[in-house]
Design an enzyme around this catalytic site. Structure first.
Site, PDB file in Angstrom:
ATOM      1  N   ASP A 132      43.185  42.077  46.447  1.00  0.00           N
ATOM      2  CA  ASP A 132      43.278  41.397  45.142  1.00  0.00           C
ATOM      3  C   ASP A 132      43.608  42.605  44.321  1.00  0.00           C
ATOM      4  O   ASP A 132      42.589  43.386  43.991  1.00  0.00           O
ATOM      5  CB  ASP A 132      41.817  40.728  45.050  1.00  0.00           C
ATOM      6  N   HIS A 156      35.277  39.364  43.209  1.00  0.00           N
ATOM      7  CA  HIS A 156      35.337  38.397  42.157  1.00  0.00           C
ATOM      8  C   HIS A 156      35.222  36.894  42.600  1.00  0.00           C
ATOM      9  O   HIS A 156      35.956  36.769  43.951  1.00  0.00           O
ATOM     10  CB  HIS A 156      36.712  38.569  41.236  1.00  0.00           C
ATOM     11  N   CYS A 178      32.117  36.359  36.642  1.00  0.00           N
ATOM     12  CA  CYS A 178      32.784  35.523  37.792  1.00  0.00           C
ATOM     13  C   CYS A 178      32.291  36.462  38.985  1.00  0.00           C
ATOM     14  O   CYS A 178      33.307  36.549  39.937  1.00  0.00           O
ATOM     15  CB  CYS A 178      34.155  35.737  37.629  1.00  0.00           C
ATOM     16  N   GLN A 238      42.686  43.848  38.989  1.00  0.00           N
ATOM     17  CA  GLN A 238      42.249  44.900  38.163  1.00  0.00           C
ATOM     18  C   GLN A 238      43.050  46.328  38.284  1.00  0.00           C
ATOM     19  O   GLN A 238      42.871  47.134  37.340  1.00  0.00           O
ATOM     20  CB  GLN A 238      40.631  45.070  38.264  1.00  0.00           C
ATOM     21  N   LYS A 242      46.509  40.237  32.863  1.00  0.00           N
ATOM     22  CA  LYS A 242      45.638  41.595  32.580  1.00  0.00           C
ATOM     23  C   LYS A 242      46.504  42.704  32.305  1.00  0.00           C
ATOM     24  O   LYS A 242      46.048  43.939  32.351  1.00  0.00           O
ATOM     25  CB  LYS A 242      44.918  41.677  33.774  1.00  0.00           C
TER      26      LYS A 242
HETATM   27  N1  PLP Z   1      40.200  39.138  40.930  1.00  0.00           N
HETATM   28  C1  PLP Z   1      39.573  40.045  40.033  1.00  0.00           C
HETATM   29  C2  PLP Z   1      39.005  41.403  40.656  1.00  0.00           C
HETATM   30  C3  PLP Z   1      39.477  39.679  38.776  1.00  0.00           C
HETATM   31  O1  PLP Z   1      38.964  40.644  37.823  1.00  0.00           O
HETATM   32  C4  PLP Z   1      40.226  38.430  38.212  1.00  0.00           C
HETATM   33  C5  PLP Z   1      39.930  38.069  36.665  1.00  0.00           C
HETATM   34  O2  PLP Z   1      38.991  38.474  36.066  1.00  0.00           O
HETATM   35  C6  PLP Z   1      40.628  37.625  39.203  1.00  0.00           C
HETATM   36  C7  PLP Z   1      40.623  38.134  40.583  1.00  0.00           C
HETATM   37  C8  PLP Z   1      41.125  36.191  38.994  1.00  0.00           C
HETATM   38  O3  PLP Z   1      42.275  36.376  38.005  1.00  0.00           O
HETATM   39  P1  PLP Z   1      42.763  35.125  37.299  1.00  0.00           P
HETATM   40  O4  PLP Z   1      41.737  34.555  36.445  1.00  0.00           O
HETATM   41  O5  PLP Z   1      43.761  36.063  36.462  1.00  0.00           O
HETATM   42  O6  PLP Z   1      43.513  34.314  38.402  1.00  0.00           O
END
Ligand code: PLP
Length: 404
Positions: free
Chosen positions: A198, A121, A362, A201, A224
């Protein structure tokens, strides 16, 4: 699906009970809905003991601090960590940026390599691009295969003596791939690199144990996983956090301050500058308790069953292409419908009360690799059931006929 009943679960979610239309919400990878238990906890803080934390000497200020710290403990227990290693942030993005500023900029040089993957992401890619630029380190990546798995056949190609930092997603928000993060962390540690996973998800859908994964840092978001927006977690191994410089200055992150200099508070407070997102942190503790009440194994099995069912239904339809085909994938399906632009599809489905995601998710580098400008994505959680998927597939078929 055993005794678990998504229809009964919906009674805990005001968005379902208040909705006049039958709601088919399939955008859980973007954000989940909130149960009444979380909303009640936010309300309880604001109406019963609203005060700043770690400052007040009056009784309800002490209560606010105690409930805020209880929430930290609940989250620490949830991921098998010590509470000193749980930092409240605004979300995964801020957690990753904290490491990119407080660790990477102080530890990387032009001799070093940062290793990411091709399926990140933007939140786990752009901070490393910026850190690489600031330190003149090189940015390398592990590609992914056609089936959505990472190309780890010959790890020595990527993990070398120059690799100083490795950042990888636990579960892809586009392909649904669940990566072997424990193995990746081991490969990184074998060459002496520091690791960040990270978990944005993954954490809502499966057991997460910091002792087992053994990563140095782990990031995830409250919104999430049924919690409020504006709250997330950075886990850091205490020995890493102790050595790091603060990310931001101000508030309770200090031990002492003179006009010339300051010394730092103990971890995790060293990284919590300013008034934290108190209500949201308390709300996230309630979300974790709600998830524990259902059980992560039940949640994971439900997600697997729904995903299998949806893939079976989608692959029976003409003109559908699913990205990645991992069997052991999270409840996230990105797909194309031949001849229908992803945004058109999402709008037509919306007319039938079905919410899915359309766009680049994203993750523009993944779109480039897949050779598409944008895609559609359906993602499931505890209140979804097979009827939702039936309606979703019927609406896709109806839309495809219009565009044929
Ligand atoms: N990493 C992953 C794999 C994501 O799917 C997301 C958000 O969709 C993020 C990071 C970023 O999360 P946040 O917008 O809650 O900071």
């Amino acid at each position: 699906m055993g005794n678990f009943d998504p229809i009964q679960i919906r009674e805990d979610f005001p968005i379902y009970t208040n909705s006049e239309l039958p709601l088919v919400y399939l955008d859980n990878a973007a954000t989940t809905q909130r149960p009444q238990a979380v909303l009640d906890e936010l309300n309880r803080y604001y109406t019963e003991f609203n005060a700043n934390v770690h400052r007040a000497v009056y009784s309800f200020g002490e209560k606010a601090t105690a409930v805020y710290e209880d929430s930290r403990q609940t989250i620490a227990d949830f991921i098998g960590a010590d509470n000193t290693s749980i930092i409240f942030t605004s979300g995964t993005t801020e957690s990753i940026n904290l490491v990119a500023y407080a660790w990477a900029r102080n530890n990387l040089t032009s001799e070093d390599e940062i290793l990411v993957t091709e399926m990140e992401h933007h939140s786990n890619l752009v901070p490393w691009q910026l850190a690489a630029k600031a330190t003149r380190a090189s940015l390398k990546y592990i590609p992914f295969n056609e089936d959505g798995s990472l190309d780890l056949e010959d790890p020595d190609k990527y993990f070398t003596a120059k690799t100083k930092f490795v950042a990888v997603t636990h579960q892809s928000n586009v392909l649904g791939t669940i990566n072997p993060v424990k193995d990746i962390v081991r490969m990184a540690h074998d060459v002496g690199a520091v690791t960040l996973v990270d978990g944005a998800q993954w954490v809502p859908h499966g057991r997460t144990d910091m002792q087992d994964i053994d990563c140095d840092f782990y990031a995830f978001s409250g919104h999430k996983m049924l919690g409020p927006t504006g709250i997330g977690i950075l886990y850091g191994k205490p020995e890493m956090l102790e050595k790091m410089q603060p990310f931001q200055g101000g508030g309770e992150m200090i031990k002492s301050v003179t006009m010339e200099q300051a010394t730092w508070n103990d971890i995790p407070y060293k990284f919590e500058a300013g008034t934290p997102n108190i209500a949201q942190a308390i709300g996230l503790g309630a979300a974790v308790k709600y998830i524990q009440g259902i059980g992560l194994d039940v949640i994971q099995n439900h997600g697997r069953d729904l995903t299998k069912y949806a893939i079976k239904k989608l692959t029976q339809m003409d003109s559908i292409k699913i990205h990645g085909n991992q069997h052991d994938r999270g409840p996230v399906i990105s797909f194309e419908v031949t001849g229908v632009h992803p945004h058109d599809l999402a709008q037509f489905l919306d007319q039938d009360g079905i919410a899915i995601r359309a766009g680049q998710l994203c993750a523009q580098p993944i779109m480039d690799k897949l050779g598409v400008f944008a895609t559609n994505r359906a993602s499931f959680y505890i209140y979804n059931n097979e009827q939702d998927i039936n309606k979703f597939c019927e609406s896709i078929e109806k839309t495809a006929r219009i565009f044929a």
